[in-house]
Write an enzyme that holds these catalytic residues in place. Structure first.
Site, short mmCIF file in Angstrom:
data_model
loop_
_atom_site.label_atom_id
_atom_site.label_comp_id
_atom_site.label_asym_id
_atom_site.label_seq_id
_atom_site.Cartn_x
_atom_site.Cartn_y
_atom_site.Cartn_z
N HIS A 115 -27.25 -63.58 36.60
CA HIS A 115 -26.42 -63.13 35.47
C HIS A 115 -26.20 -61.63 35.59
CE1 HIS A 115 -24.68 -62.96 31.45
NE2 HIS A 115 -25.35 -61.82 31.31
N ASP A 129 -25.20 -70.83 20.44
CA ASP A 129 -24.75 -69.55 20.98
C ASP A 129 -23.26 -69.36 20.78
OD1 ASP A 129 -25.14 -67.09 22.63
OD2 ASP A 129 -23.77 -68.15 23.96
N ARG A 179 -21.12 -62.54 16.12
CA ARG A 179 -21.61 -61.22 16.55
C ARG A 179 -20.45 -60.28 16.81
NH1 ARG A 179 -24.87 -62.43 21.65
NH2 ARG A 179 -24.84 -60.16 21.86
N SER A 186 -28.91 -64.91 23.71
CA SER A 186 -27.67 -65.47 24.21
C SER A 186 -27.74 -65.71 25.72
CB SER A 186 -26.51 -64.53 23.89
OG SER A 186 -25.29 -65.03 24.40
N LYS A 188 -28.85 -69.79 27.62
CA LYS A 188 -27.92 -70.52 28.49
C LYS A 188 -28.56 -70.78 29.85
CE LYS A 188 -24.25 -67.75 27.82
NZ LYS A 188 -24.39 -66.96 26.58
#
Length: 451
Positions: free
Chosen positions: A84, A163, A170, A185, A189
């Site tokens: 990520h 999420d 958000r 978040s 995932k």
């Protein structure tokens, strides 16, 4: 009896929420039995008062469990990995890294996102390839991983539904930059992917969410801790995000640069990130004895062509016509397949000098306004808009020589945008080669801890 107003009041006053209270809140969010105004109030309370590690772990685990959690064959145990990135300019790392990892024996169910603001999205880049389908069911993902070893897909409706609700609110409540909420978040995932190992590319600099190393390091520590607490071997790389990654920015152009990299012609900074992030994952899965061996294996997979072959197979598995996939992987005439912008113009250096800086943030902001990015989640992007940097940091340039090629459709850049583009290039006096400062590596620091 638990009540949402009581939980909001408790967090507003800086108290710690129990596991049961966090579970109650997340289940209400996922089942949509809570008002948006209440969810927004809780998000703001978390933004103001923060959360301790145990709260963040519970928040992450409950978000992960709010929907489908993927499962994999026993024979893949220890081999399922992902990466990520916190977002960057010209960040096409995933397009090279996923097939390289697959070529090294990993299974990579990479769930990626779209671009927002000045940061490009991996899914937008891939959708510039005709036929590439980012929407794959859990069964299709399993089949692709079995046959190819990697896929790059979007988040499904059933994966971490809490999420989806929280992220939208958000954005609306200006709580996007809350460390506990960012952590929940991202890691929820990845937890729903049932990963064995995860590497995080946490960026810092003027074109990143966090401008300084220390702030980025604080986020990296939270993410690594949360991932490890979920049983995922998690590590992070802190990387600089001031200029661009590679020389191309814009969806189709970044696909082209990724393909060139997979053919062994990649820029040094991109290969540095790919080999470092991939090397960490090979070490964490036991496919390499240490980081050095992991880097070497990833580089060999890219330079030797094994990763390119996996990328071609991944394209075909995700809907690209075999002839199209073959053409992209075997030719340099990319615009026979990819859409080309109507216009190309080269900007010329205003004076002789040495390239001291290339402002990636300014470049990305102009390209976003020209259509390469979006300001709202559902806006379309123009895949053909982008820019190629024709110089690198430290290069000498002469007055009138081209330093950037802009690809754009109508309408073209306004006078103000043209002025901004000229500010991307910062020149200094020429100097002898022996006196030129060495290029700083993109990766400033690694954060690797065992669960």
């Amino acid at each position: 009896m638990l009540s949402i107003p009581d939980l909001i009041r408790k967090k507003r006053d800086g108290e710690e929420l129990s596991d049961e209270e966090i579970r109650f809140f997340i289940r209400a969010v996922a089942s949509k039995t809570i008002q948006d105004c209440q969810t927004g109030a809780m998000l703001m309370a978390i933004w103001l008062k923060g959360m301790v590690s145990t709260e963040i772990t519970t928040l992450t685990r409950e978000m992960m469990s709010s929907g489908e959690v993927m499962s994999w064959p026993e024979k893949w145990r220890g081999l399922v990995v992902d990466k990520h990135s916190t977002g960057g300019v010209g960040d096409k790392v995933s397009l090279v890294l996923a097939p390289a990892l697959a070529a090294c024996g990993c299974k990579v169910p990479m769930i990626s996102g779209r671009g927002l603001a000045h940061t490009g999205g991996t899914l937008d880049k891939l959708e510039s390839i005709p036929g590439f389908n980012i929407y794959q069911s859990a069964e299709q993902v399993l089949d692709i991983l079995d046959s190819v070893g990697c896929c790059i897909v979007g988040q499904t409706e059933t994966l971490v539904p809490a999420d989806r609700v929280l992220y939208a609110l958000r954005d609306a409540t200006s709580t996007v930059d809350s460390l506990p909420l960012i952590t929940g978040s991202i890691i929820s995932k990845k937890g729903a992917e049932s990963l064995s190992a995860l590497v995080l590319d946490v960026k810092f600099g003027r074109a990143a969410l966090y401008k300084d190393l220390q702030s980025a390091k604080e986020l990296a520590k939270r993410l690594v801790e949360a991932g490890n607490r979920l049983g995922i071997r998690t590590a992070a790389a802190l990387s600089r995000m001031d200029a661009t990654i590679g020389r191309c920015v814009g969806n189709s152009l970044e696909v082209i640069e990724s393909l060139e990299t997979l053919k062994g012609n990649g820029p040094d900074d991109l290969m540095e990130l790919v080999s470092t992030l991939g090397g960490i994952l090979l070490k964490e899965t036991g496919l390499a004895s240490d980081l050095s061996e992991g880097r070497k294996k990833i580089s060999e997979a890219v330079i030797g062509g094994a990763a390119l072959s996996r990328f071609e197979d991944m394209m075909k598995a995700q809907g690209v016509a075999p002839q199209t996939a073959r053409s992209l992987c075997s030719t340099s005439d990319y615009f026979s397949v990819l859409k080309k912008a109507k216009h190309q113009v080269e900007l010329q250096a205003p004076a002789d000098g040495l390239v001291l800086d290339l402002d990636g943030l300014v470049l990305a902001q102009v390209l976003q306004k020209l259509g390469a990015g979006r300001s709202k989640a559902n806006e379309p992007v123009n895949h053909s808009v982008g820019a190629e940097l024709l110089v690198s940091l430290g290069d000498p340039v002469q007055k009138g020589s081209p330093w950037l090629r802009l690809h754009y459709d109508d309408p073209g850049p306004s006078p103000e945008q043209s002025d901004q583009l000229r500010k991307v290039l910062v020149l200094g006096p020429n100097m002898p080669a022996r006196n030129k400062p060495a290029r700083q590596p993109l990766v400033a620091e690694l954060l690797i801890t065992d669960p």
